[in-house]
Design an enzyme around this catalytic site. Sequence first.
Site, PDB file in Angstrom:
ATOM      1  N   HIS A  95      71.878  43.689  49.171  1.00 37.54           N
ATOM      2  CA  HIS A  95      72.559  43.959  50.446  1.00 37.54           C
ATOM      3  C   HIS A  95      73.797  43.067  50.584  1.00 37.54           C
ATOM      4  CE1 HIS A  95      73.058  44.531  54.845  1.00 37.54           C
ATOM      5  NE2 HIS A  95      73.373  43.247  54.817  1.00 37.54           N
ATOM      6  N   GLU A  96      73.651  41.788  50.273  1.00 42.23           N
ATOM      7  CA  GLU A  96      74.797  40.867  50.377  1.00 42.23           C
ATOM      8  C   GLU A  96      75.878  41.239  49.365  1.00 42.23           C
ATOM      9  OE1 GLU A  96      75.161  39.110  52.896  1.00 42.23           O
ATOM     10  OE2 GLU A  96      73.109  39.265  53.620  1.00 42.23           O
ATOM     11  N   HIS A 118      78.104  43.837  50.648  1.00 43.01           N
ATOM     12  CA  HIS A 118      79.241  43.380  51.462  1.00 43.01           C
ATOM     13  C   HIS A 118      80.450  43.027  50.576  1.00 43.01           C
ATOM     14  CE1 HIS A 118      77.338  43.534  55.323  1.00 43.01           C
ATOM     15  NE2 HIS A 118      76.407  42.645  55.026  1.00 43.01           N
TER      16      HIS A 118
HETATM   17 ZN   LIG Z   1      74.697  42.194  56.027  1.00 41.51          ZN
END
Ligand SMILES: [Zn+2]
Length: 237
Positions: free
Chosen positions: A104-105, A108
Amino acid sequence: MLFPFYSGYALYFLFSLPALLLGLWAQWKVKSAVNRYSKVRSFLGLTGAEVARRMLNTNGLYNVQVEETNGFLSDNYDPSKKVLRLSSDIFRGNSIAAAGVAAHEAGHALQDQSGYAPLRMRAFMVPSVQIGSWLGPIIFFIGLLLSTPFGTNMAWAGLILFGATALFSVITLPVEIDASNRAKAWLANSGVIYQQEMTGVRSVLDAAALTYVAAAIQAISTVMYYAFILLGRPRRS
Ligand SMILES: [Zn+2]
């Protein structure tokens, strides 16, 4: 007088209680999903750090550093420094939860690479939100206490300033959901996480998304509460 000021507390609870309950439920869901799936080792057994590194590398993001940081669920991606920080549990852990959060990171970082508009908008809004979130309510309540036309204008200014915080939390939604979608897609396609393990990844990331939905509803309901106070009080001119 539709909404007298003295009944403000009751009104506030009326506005904020559903969002508050949703927020508490979402936080409980995140904690239980992380607790459950941080104990389940993924078949491949890569650590969060390795998962993030692989996802970054397959997307050509060799320049983004992956670092270990302190604190529970303090994971973040810093677009200005091109650093992906993972908490120790995620960085060192080889669980399904660790893989999901790390990816998830990294999602980004991928957004940053592709110039994803909501991420840019959010970064652009950070300074005004930092000021507006505390100065907005102060200006609002001072304006309200003044009980003059000038005070009313001041209260509206405070409301608008605080409104930026609500807008920020709304823009955060596509940013977070998109990062999770990128994570799910990459994890499944790369083979780092097997299909039957994706249930765990989804339950962690979807619960996290729900906390952002609750925060946005909470911020909007606070702005609405302020607006109702302003519109409902007696006018003097
Ligand atoms: Zn996030």
